[in-house]
Design a protein around this motif. Structure first.
Motif, mmCIF file in Angstrom:
data_model
loop_
_atom_site.group_PDB
_atom_site.id
_atom_site.type_symbol
_atom_site.label_atom_id
_atom_site.label_comp_id
_atom_site.label_asym_id
_atom_site.label_seq_id
_atom_site.Cartn_x
_atom_site.Cartn_y
_atom_site.Cartn_z
ATOM 1 N N VAL A 126 38.818 -20.915 58.054
ATOM 2 C CA VAL A 126 40.028 -20.962 58.877
ATOM 3 C C VAL A 126 40.939 -19.786 58.564
ATOM 4 C CG1 VAL A 126 42.127 -22.262 59.387
ATOM 5 C CG2 VAL A 126 39.947 -23.465 59.156
ATOM 6 N N PHE A 127 41.178 -19.513 57.292
ATOM 7 C CA PHE A 127 42.090 -18.437 56.925
ATOM 8 C C PHE A 127 41.520 -17.067 57.269
ATOM 9 C CE2 PHE A 127 43.796 -21.734 53.934
ATOM 10 C CZ PHE A 127 45.043 -21.805 54.525
ATOM 11 N N ARG B 104 35.111 -24.194 51.596
ATOM 12 C CA ARG B 104 34.537 -23.183 52.495
ATOM 13 C C ARG B 104 35.040 -23.364 53.927
ATOM 14 N NH1 ARG B 104 30.233 -19.530 52.116
ATOM 15 N NH2 ARG B 104 28.929 -19.360 53.990
ATOM 16 N N VAL B 105 35.334 -24.596 54.321
ATOM 17 C CA VAL B 105 35.958 -24.836 55.625
ATOM 18 C C VAL B 105 37.319 -24.153 55.678
ATOM 19 C CG1 VAL B 105 36.902 -26.574 57.187
ATOM 20 C CG2 VAL B 105 34.737 -27.014 56.010
ATOM 21 N N CYS C 134 39.603 -16.517 59.808
ATOM 22 C CA CYS C 134 39.771 -16.465 61.261
ATOM 23 C C CYS C 134 41.185 -16.029 61.622
ATOM 24 C CB CYS C 134 39.457 -17.837 61.850
ATOM 25 S SG CYS C 134 39.547 -17.942 63.651
ATOM 26 N N TRP C 135 42.182 -16.579 60.944
ATOM 27 C CA TRP C 135 43.568 -16.218 61.236
ATOM 28 C C TRP C 135 43.866 -14.763 60.894
ATOM 29 C CZ3 TRP C 135 46.356 -21.185 59.026
ATOM 30 C CH2 TRP C 135 46.191 -22.228 59.941
ATOM 31 N N LYS C 136 43.402 -14.311 59.733
ATOM 32 C CA LYS C 136 43.681 -12.926 59.326
ATOM 33 C C LYS C 136 43.073 -11.937 60.313
ATOM 34 C CE LYS C 136 42.115 -13.476 55.105
ATOM 35 N NZ LYS C 136 41.735 -13.183 53.689
ATOM 36 N N LEU C 137 41.840 -12.183 60.697
ATOM 37 C CA LEU C 137 41.189 -11.306 61.654
ATOM 38 C C LEU C 137 41.862 -11.388 63.020
ATOM 39 C CD1 LEU C 137 38.831 -9.350 62.005
ATOM 40 C CD2 LEU C 137 37.379 -11.300 62.597
ATOM 41 N N SER D 250 42.116 -21.484 67.393
ATOM 42 C CA SER D 250 41.455 -21.709 66.108
ATOM 43 C C SER D 250 41.686 -23.137 65.616
ATOM 44 C CB SER D 250 41.943 -20.699 65.068
ATOM 45 O OG SER D 250 43.329 -20.845 64.815
ATOM 46 N N ILE D 251 42.872 -23.673 65.835
ATOM 47 C CA ILE D 251 43.145 -25.055 65.423
ATOM 48 C C ILE D 251 42.302 -26.027 66.233
ATOM 49 C CG2 ILE D 251 44.920 -26.867 65.450
ATOM 50 C CD1 ILE D 251 46.945 -24.657 64.663
ATOM 51 N N ASN D 252 42.126 -25.767 67.518
ATOM 52 C CA ASN D 252 41.259 -26.621 68.332
ATOM 53 C C ASN D 252 39.832 -26.637 67.784
ATOM 54 O OD1 ASN D 252 43.225 -27.456 70.101
ATOM 55 N ND2 ASN D 252 42.707 -25.998 71.703
#
Length: 457
Positions: free
Chosen positions: A322-323, A317-318, A325-328, A380-382
């Motif tokens: 993340v993915f 779920r983590v 977040c990136w797509k959006l 997002s990585i931070n």
């Protein structure tokens, strides 16, 4: 609604729904926070271009101190979020109380240090004259706003960890409208009744309104269920918890401090192009911030979502968070980038009628439009690294991107290749892109060690 009504479990339910419920209020709050700063830029422009330049350097110096607040807020969100995800409410309460206590100690220390540090930094990146004097006076006034900023961010970190991003949103909306009223009131005064403070009135307005934000956040925090029955003895410093909070906080704070130091490196080179260049950079940054607001809300939401699910041991779920977040984020950037390319001149013209300031600001925004997607992934990585309790990596990435790379690449473009002001922008862009490459490599290595990998589905 009761003060403690918002307390969200992010370990169940649709990821998209949690992003929507957390990111939208956060983005709205950030929008009004940025508009708050836009109001300051506007009224400084009504005074003079030198006042706008002074606002830019004074604001940059002040926000180096604010790195402590941002780091403490992120630490509270990660630590309290993990405790909540692991269903350990007793630890969540202890962390929250000790975090606020530590915030008070750090605020007092910073107020003492800032008296010397701010004017020293401003003198490095400015030339003697009107805009240096304006920037120094602005900074000195803002020292009195440090309690409002630092304690508000510390308290909001706890609220965010428990799924509440609406409290800060409401406070920032009210602060914006207060600033709209207080800025002209303090700058110009009431004719025949109270004399105006001039440029210093902008800082005085910030002191009053941000103190109000802090008081409201404390009201919301101490009304929550986990704070019921609180006693004064719980604020007695616990060395073990202070160390745990500082370990999580310091890498983030230092990384943000390095980021703000980047602004001083840029302003150091810009001062050679005159006060108009410094003013243009300050205005262009506000435009950039507005374009990044949806992304900042979204990547900020990633931290508590990932932290709670990491605490619950749900690693899949983590990764899902993340993915998503990136797509959006890429969808948002598809809108934001063309706005900077084709609307930059209009945006700059809304703040200044100086054609040179507009020209320089537009050149920055044209380059910036190409690097916005890299900013999105870096943010997002931070958030992911903080949620995984590995904030030290955000510091190393920040030292490279915002310390070494910016200074190196700007120096190469301006001093070696003899570019004009475009060399400053190209150097910043290359630092961002190379920093993104480093961050992606770090994220994969950390994820492999902590949650089994980033690319597993």
């Amino acid at each position: 609604m009761a003060r403690g009504a918002i307390d969200r479990d992010l370990t169940t339910g649709a990821i998209s729904g949690h992003f929507r419920s957390l990111a939208l209020p956060a983005a709205i709050g950030m929008l009004f926070s940025t508009l708050y700063n836009v109001v300051d830029v506007y009224f400084a422009g009504q005074i003079s271009t030198q006042a706008q330049a002074g606002l830019a350097v004074g604001f940059q110096a002040f926000f180096i101190n604010m790195a402590v607040g941002f780091g403490l807020g992120a630490a509270m969100s990660a630590l309290v979020g993990k405790a909540k995800g692991g269903k350990d409410e007793a630890r969540a309460r202890r962390l929250a109380v000790q975090g606020i206590g530590l915030g008070v100690v750090l605020t007092a220390a910073l107020m003492v240090v800032a008296v010397w540090l701010g004017p020293a930094l401003i003198s490095v990146v400015s030339k003697p004259g009107a805009y240096r004097d304006a920037g120094t006076n602005y900074f000195v006034w803002l020292i009195f706003a440090l309690p409002g900023f630092l304690l508000a961010y510390a308290g909001n970190g706890v609220l965010q960890a428990r799924g509440d991003t609406k409290s800060l949103q409401r406070a920032l909306v009210v602060a914006f409208f207060a600033n709209v009223v207080l800025n002209p009131l303090f700058i110009y005064g009431l004719p025949g009744v109270v004399p105006g403070m001039g440029f210093n009135g902008i800082a005085a307005s910030t002191v009053v309104s941000q103190t109000g934000v802090m008081l409201y956040i404390m009201y919301r925090l101490f009304g929550r269920g986990i704070m019921k029955g609180l006693s004064g003895t719980e604020f007695i410093p616990d060395p073990a918890l202070y160390r745990a909070i500082l370990r999580q906080m310091l890498p983030t704070s230092l990384s943000i401090a390095v980021m703000f130091m980047t602004g001083f490196v840029i302003q150091f080179y810009l001062k050679g192009f005159g006060g108009s260049a410094v003013a243009a950079y300050g205005i262009a940054l506000r435009v950039e911030q507005i374009m990044l607001l949806p992304v900042l809300g979204m990547t900020g939401a990633l931290l508590p979502i990932a932290a709670q699910n990491f605490g619950a041991g749900d690693h899949a779920r983590v990764r899902e968070a993340v993915f998503f977040c990136w797509k959006l984020g890429f969808a948002m950037m598809a809108v934001a980038c063309p706005v900077l390319w084709f609307g930059g001149e209009w945006a700059m013209g809304a703040f200044t009628s100086d054609p040179e300031v507009v020209r320089v600001g537009v050149s920055y925004l044209h380059v910036d439009g190409f690097v916005l997607p890299f900013y999105m992934m870096l943010f997002s990585i931070n958030s992911l690294l903080q949620a995984l309790q590995k904030p030290i990596w955000t510091l190393w990435i920040g030292i490279y991107r915002q310390g070494i790379a910016v200074a190196l690449f700007v120096w190469v473009f301006v001093q070696i290749l003899e570019f004009d002001i475009w060399g400053v922008w190209f150097g910043v862009a290359l630092a961002v892109i190379s920093g993104w490459a480093l961050a992606m490599w770090v994220a994969q290595r950390v994820a492999r060690d902590v949650i089994g990998g980033l690319w597993l589905r």
